[in-house]
Design a protein around this motif. Structure first.
Motif, mmCIF file in Angstrom:
data_model
loop_
_atom_site.group_PDB
_atom_site.id
_atom_site.type_symbol
_atom_site.label_atom_id
_atom_site.label_comp_id
_atom_site.label_asym_id
_atom_site.label_seq_id
_atom_site.Cartn_x
_atom_site.Cartn_y
_atom_site.Cartn_z
ATOM 1 N N TYR A 353 26.925 -27.301 12.717
ATOM 2 C CA TYR A 353 26.923 -26.768 14.077
ATOM 3 C C TYR A 353 25.574 -26.137 14.369
ATOM 4 O O TYR A 353 24.816 -25.782 13.460
ATOM 5 C CB TYR A 353 28.063 -25.768 14.323
ATOM 6 C CG TYR A 353 28.046 -24.509 13.491
ATOM 7 C CD1 TYR A 353 27.405 -23.350 13.945
ATOM 8 C CD2 TYR A 353 28.712 -24.441 12.264
ATOM 9 C CE1 TYR A 353 27.421 -22.179 13.197
ATOM 10 C CE2 TYR A 353 28.739 -23.289 11.517
ATOM 11 C CZ TYR A 353 28.081 -22.154 11.982
ATOM 12 O OH TYR A 353 28.090 -20.995 11.240
ATOM 13 N N TYR A 355 23.557 -23.501 17.556
ATOM 14 C CA TYR A 355 23.719 -22.628 18.714
ATOM 15 C C TYR A 355 22.656 -22.988 19.749
ATOM 16 O O TYR A 355 21.500 -23.267 19.399
ATOM 17 C CB TYR A 355 23.573 -21.155 18.321
ATOM 18 C CG TYR A 355 24.841 -20.549 17.759
ATOM 19 C CD1 TYR A 355 25.790 -19.966 18.612
ATOM 20 C CD2 TYR A 355 25.093 -20.558 16.395
ATOM 21 C CE1 TYR A 355 26.958 -19.411 18.105
ATOM 22 C CE2 TYR A 355 26.258 -20.003 15.881
ATOM 23 C CZ TYR A 355 27.185 -19.428 16.738
ATOM 24 O OH TYR A 355 28.348 -18.891 16.242
ATOM 25 N N ARG A 364 28.124 -21.973 20.642
ATOM 26 C CA ARG A 364 28.183 -22.746 19.393
ATOM 27 C C ARG A 364 28.704 -24.142 19.698
ATOM 28 O O ARG A 364 29.702 -24.305 20.403
ATOM 29 C CB ARG A 364 29.089 -22.052 18.384
ATOM 30 C CG ARG A 364 29.419 -22.891 17.158
ATOM 31 C CD ARG A 364 30.158 -22.101 16.117
ATOM 32 N NE ARG A 364 30.852 -22.981 15.162
ATOM 33 C CZ ARG A 364 31.358 -22.580 14.007
ATOM 34 N NH1 ARG A 364 31.252 -21.306 13.648
ATOM 35 N NH2 ARG A 364 31.987 -23.434 13.208
ATOM 36 N N GLU A 399 35.754 -16.497 19.808
ATOM 37 C CA GLU A 399 34.475 -17.110 20.159
ATOM 38 C C GLU A 399 34.727 -18.462 20.817
ATOM 39 O O GLU A 399 35.335 -19.349 20.217
ATOM 40 C CB GLU A 399 33.584 -17.306 18.929
ATOM 41 C CG GLU A 399 32.235 -17.940 19.267
ATOM 42 C CD GLU A 399 31.314 -18.065 18.056
ATOM 43 O OE1 GLU A 399 30.129 -18.387 18.256
ATOM 44 O OE2 GLU A 399 31.779 -17.844 16.924
ATOM 45 N N GLN A 401 33.884 -22.056 21.705
ATOM 46 C CA GLN A 401 33.044 -23.061 21.065
ATOM 47 C C GLN A 401 33.219 -24.405 21.760
ATOM 48 O O GLN A 401 34.259 -24.684 22.352
ATOM 49 C CB GLN A 401 33.400 -23.192 19.582
ATOM 50 C CG GLN A 401 33.205 -21.901 18.791
ATOM 51 C CD GLN A 401 33.643 -22.028 17.340
ATOM 52 O OE1 GLN A 401 33.986 -23.115 16.869
ATOM 53 N NE2 GLN A 401 33.620 -20.917 16.619
ATOM 54 N N THR A 449 31.028 -8.993 24.535
ATOM 55 C CA THR A 449 31.396 -10.385 24.292
ATOM 56 C C THR A 449 30.434 -11.358 24.977
ATOM 57 O O THR A 449 30.350 -12.521 24.585
ATOM 58 C CB THR A 449 32.828 -10.658 24.776
ATOM 59 O OG1 THR A 449 32.943 -10.261 26.151
ATOM 60 C CG2 THR A 449 33.843 -9.891 23.936
ATOM 61 N N VAL A 452 27.956 -12.880 22.508
ATOM 62 C CA VAL A 452 28.396 -13.810 21.476
ATOM 63 C C VAL A 452 27.738 -15.174 21.713
ATOM 64 O O VAL A 452 27.824 -15.742 22.800
ATOM 65 C CB VAL A 452 29.926 -13.948 21.469
ATOM 66 C CG1 VAL A 452 30.359 -15.051 20.504
ATOM 67 C CG2 VAL A 452 30.575 -12.631 21.091
ATOM 68 N N GLY A 453 27.055 -15.676 20.680
ATOM 69 C CA GLY A 453 26.316 -16.930 20.790
ATOM 70 C C GLY A 453 24.839 -16.740 21.055
ATOM 71 O O GLY A 453 24.072 -17.699 20.989
ATOM 72 N N ILE A 525 22.003 -14.578 15.092
ATOM 73 C CA ILE A 525 22.990 -15.037 16.053
ATOM 74 C C ILE A 525 24.177 -14.086 15.997
ATOM 75 O O ILE A 525 24.658 -13.741 14.916
ATOM 76 C CB ILE A 525 23.453 -16.472 15.724
ATOM 77 C CG1 ILE A 525 22.358 -17.485 16.050
ATOM 78 C CG2 ILE A 525 24.738 -16.817 16.467
ATOM 79 C CD1 ILE A 525 22.106 -17.693 17.537
ATOM 80 N N SER A 527 28.020 -13.566 16.444
ATOM 81 C CA SER A 527 29.308 -14.248 16.563
ATOM 82 C C SER A 527 30.399 -13.183 16.511
ATOM 83 O O SER A 527 30.117 -11.988 16.410
ATOM 84 C CB SER A 527 29.492 -15.285 15.449
ATOM 85 O OG SER A 527 29.615 -14.655 14.192
ATOM 86 N N TYR A 533 32.455 -8.095 15.475
ATOM 87 C CA TYR A 533 31.161 -8.771 15.600
ATOM 88 C C TYR A 533 30.574 -9.025 14.215
ATOM 89 O O TYR A 533 30.705 -8.200 13.298
ATOM 90 C CB TYR A 533 30.188 -7.929 16.428
ATOM 91 C CG TYR A 533 30.581 -7.791 17.877
ATOM 92 C CD1 TYR A 533 30.559 -8.888 18.731
ATOM 93 C CD2 TYR A 533 30.979 -6.551 18.395
ATOM 94 C CE1 TYR A 533 30.921 -8.763 20.065
ATOM 95 C CE2 TYR A 533 31.344 -6.418 19.731
ATOM 96 C CZ TYR A 533 31.324 -7.532 20.552
ATOM 97 O OH TYR A 533 31.700 -7.415 21.860
ATOM 98 N N TRP A 536 24.661 -13.903 11.908
ATOM 99 C CA TRP A 536 24.230 -14.998 11.050
ATOM 100 C C TRP A 536 22.721 -15.153 11.174
ATOM 101 O O TRP A 536 22.201 -15.303 12.273
ATOM 102 C CB TRP A 536 24.891 -16.316 11.465
ATOM 103 C CG TRP A 536 26.364 -16.365 11.232
ATOM 104 C CD1 TRP A 536 27.341 -15.936 12.083
ATOM 105 C CD2 TRP A 536 27.034 -16.872 10.083
ATOM 106 N NE1 TRP A 536 28.580 -16.143 11.540
ATOM 107 C CE2 TRP A 536 28.425 -16.731 10.309
ATOM 108 C CE3 TRP A 536 26.600 -17.450 8.892
ATOM 109 C CZ2 TRP A 536 29.377 -17.134 9.372
ATOM 110 C CZ3 TRP A 536 27.559 -17.859 7.963
ATOM 111 C CH2 TRP A 536 28.923 -17.699 8.204
#
Length: 717
Positions: A353, A355, A364, A399, A401, A449, A452-453, A525, A527, A533, A536
């Motif tokens: 995967y 981002y 993602r 999350e 996706q 939120t 996120v990503g 990143i 996530s 939370y 990565w």
């Protein structure tokens, strides 16, 4: 004397003029002037005084394998290959006739730029005395048996291979179909062939022939079964990452291909000599009309050219809003989004995967393909167009996706990855230069939120005290470490044990790389997993903790008191090997590991073994902290390696009092190469003493694993 000098000058000028004239004459040719380099004529071999026996290629291939030929014999053939583009390496492919050949052969030569000496079409004579026929990957090859393998050394090539001084033919490819690539036609391996009415499959479309320095296989197909949506027959086109055309995009249409016919075990494959031999974009039929489209699979036009005609642009925030189902939502509108790749799988910390991000957020995208970073579309910083129709959205543990559907082993549809053959339908290269990825600055307490990503920068973070001295990951599993700010707010950093943040020459496995102990900036990143939370990273430099910690202290990793990576091969006097039972013993090897040696022991089924590898005594007197670390690799099933420590070795393992050490060990018995770090194994019980570390190997008549040990270190302060 003056007159003599004048005559010399005249002669020099005349010679120079002749040389210049020759150079001008040769410049009109695109290939090198061979002159009489390493050439002979047939008369040399037919002269009875030279004592040669003539063999056909078929006779040569029937010789006893892996045994040097003693007869003074030769073969005649024509060169079918060219290594000018670098797609063929240290190999000369030959066939018995320039047209309608009946036999081909692979000749393994430890030399490059063979096209300058033996260009395609050259008639060659090969003295086979001293050479041998061997088989590699199911294909017979001619070479010389050497410690480095079956290959004629470069300095001996001119003793065995000679070009005809006069004859050079045009090699006319033999027309074949993929269906004809069967064992009965293996005699043609090494010949130049032409395959008509074929196309690259969906997995290859919109990708380069090969990424830099990586050799890859691409699949071509002929015929199309609309009922099963599959080609009737396929074969492999093997491309070198060092080829001059490696970064050229695979043609999207159908047509013809001229290539060297080859095979590896049961898989038939081809090697392209030059890009001009692939005619799949402007191929013309017998009436002179371009017929590259529609493709066999029904695609009507070049699938790699993006057009926004009839599409509505969306933002990442818009895309996330399309998710309306608790299960999954299929995108049915003719939408597209343009976004930048902010994180990929280059280090293995992300897997299958990437981002992407635009001004409104990050997302993602799950794809059933590894090494996505090698694809131009998914390189870090690249902008990519994404056609969304037919893809799916799902809220996965909070999350949202983007992905596809697949059927599990029970036949039930589930949300997951976009299948590789479908990627070309949705992802398009913008053909723009990659841009620097600009992070959004956040603090732990300010995250929402909407982040996120996103690729985010956090200032002034540090690892908590309890994580100091640990590696980024434990073993091969995904591992949580905890970061905190100076106000005590905490967030998880999640790292895969499969990640390697180094290079092939200097690997830095996550399970063998100790975290930094200072304070500083972290780029990652964001996530989320069930409301929590987590971060990565994609490379080690994303964690830059060089400043003193929040309390002003400076963390110092445990200094190495002793280390041995067995680099020289063999065991020094620092190690004791004890063979208790069985004939197998500890040794060192570099097999499959280049110049890097490691300790290894392997049993044999039907045998019982017990073997010890014991380190020298290391003093921990005056130390307040101490640990041992190493890496391990296992293959095949068998008893686990046991790791011990002792303060008083008697010279006999059976009479010594040992303490078991809870070291992490490799558990993947299916393959070599996945080295696992033990982590820092605590030696507090031996502070103020002398300590030895021992590895105990055992095997049984029914279970015998191979264990490898490397990067041994004892640390303390």
């Amino acid at each position: 004397m003056k007159k003599y000098n004048s005559i010399l000058k005249y002669i020099f000028v005349l010679i120079a003029a002749l040389l210049i004239t020759g150079c001008v004459h040769d410049d009109k040719y695109d290939e090198p002037n061979l002159g009489d380099y390493q050439c002979r004529t047939a008369s040399y071999y037919t002269n009875s005084q030279n004592g040669y026996e003539k063999w056909t290629l078929a006779q040569l291939k029937m010789q006893t394998q892996s045994v040097a030929i003693t007869k003074k014999a030769y073969v005649e053939a024509y060169v079918s290959s060219s290594d000018e583009t670098g797609n063929i390496y240290k190999t000369l492919y030959i066939q018995d006739n320039p047209e309608n050949p009946t036999e081909g052969l692979t000749v393994s030569l430890d030399a490059v730029s063979l096209y300058t000496k033996f260009p395609q079409g050259s008639k060659v004579y090969i003295d086979v005395q001293g050479l041998a026929i061997t088989t590699y990957g199911g294909v017979k090859q001619l070479g010389k048996i050497t410690p480095a393998g079956t290959r004629v050394p470069e300095k001996e090539v001119n003793m065995h291979v000679f070009r005809d001084c006069q004859i050079r033919a045009e090699i006319k490819p033999k027309v074949m179909t993929l269906t004809e690539m069967v064992t009965a036609n293996d005699n043609l391996i090494g010949c130049l062939i032409q395959i008509n009415n074929v196309e690259f499959d969906g997995r290859a479309l919109c990708t380069p022939y090969a990424p830099n320095s990586v050799t890859v296989d691409k699949t071509i197909g002929e015929g199309w079964d609309s009922a099963s949506n599959k080609y009737l027959k396929t074969a492999v086109v093997r491309n070198s990452g060092y080829a001059s055309f490696a970064n050229q995009i695979i043609p999207g249409g159908k047509g013809s291909m001229v290539a060297i016919f080859s095979k590896y075990n049961s898989t038939y494959q081809m090697y392209i000599n030059r890009l001009e031999d692939v005619d799949m974009e402007t191929h013309k039929n017998s009436a002179g009309q371009i017929d590259s489209y529609p493709r066999l699979d029904g695609v009507q036009s070049n699938p790699c050219q993006f057009s926004a005609t009839g599409l509505t642009v969306k933002t990442i925030a818009d895309v996330k809003q399309l998710n309306t189902s608790a299960n999954w939502t299929q995108i049915t509108g003719d939408f597209y989004v343009k976004a930048q790749v902010t994180a990929n799988d280059a280090t293995g910390n992300l897997y299958k995967y990437v981002y992407v991000e635009d001004a409104t957020g990050g997302l993602r995208i799950n794809m059933n393909k590894s090494d996505l970073f090698l694809d131009n579309r998914f390189r870090l910083g690249k902008d990519v167009y994404i056609k969304l129709k037919g893809l799916y959205l799902r809220n996965v543990n909070d999350e949202i996706q983007l992905g596809g559907l697949f059927k599990n082993t029970s036949g039930v549809e589930q949300f997951g990855q976009i299948e590789e053959p479908q990627l070309y339908k949705h992802f398009f290269d913008t053909n723009t230069v990659a841009r620097a990825v600009a992070p959004t600055e956040r603090s732990i307490s300010s995250l929402t939120t909407a982040d996120v990503g996103r690729w985010v920068k956090f200032k002034d973070l540090q690892f908590i005290d309890g994580d100091l001295g640990k590696t980024y990951a434990s073993g091969t599993a995904q591992t949580n470490r905890t970061l905190e700010d100076c106000a005590g707010n905490k967030i998880i950093l999640r790292t895969s044990g499969q990640a390697d943040f180094g290079t092939s020459d200097n690997p830095k496995k996550a399970s063998a790389t100790e975290i930094e102990g200072g304070k500083g900036d972290v780029y990652a990143i964001v996530s989320i997993f069930n409301g929590t939370y987590q971060l990565w990273i994609t490379k080690l430099s994303d964690v830059d903790l060089d400043d003193p910690r929040c309390d002003g202290s400076v963390y110092t990793p445990l200094p190495v008191l002793y280390k041995d990576d067995f680099a020289a091969g063999g065991f020094s006097t620092d190690w004791t090997t004890e063979n208790v039972t069985g004939t197998q013993v500890w040794a060192t090897s570099n097999q499959g590991n280049g110049t890097n040696y490691y300790a290894v022991v392997n049993g044999v089924l039907n045998n019982t073994n017990e073997d010890w590898l014991i380190s020298k005594s290391i003093s921990l007197v005056g130390k307040t902290k101490a640990a041992v670390s190493f890496t391990s690799d296992v293959r095949y099933s068998g008893p686990a390696l046991q790791v011990y420590a002792t303060e008083n070795y008697t010279g006999n393992p059976s009479t010594t009092t040992w303490v078991v050490l809870p070291a992490l060990l490799d558990t993947n018995t299916a393959g070599f190469g996945d080295w696992v770090s033990s982590g820092n194994v605590d030696l507090s019980a031996f502070l103020g003493k002398n300590v030895r570390i021992a590895f105990k190997y055992t095997s049984t008549p029914s279970a015998a694993a191979t264990w490898e040990i490397d990067d041994f270190k004892i640390k303390g302060q």
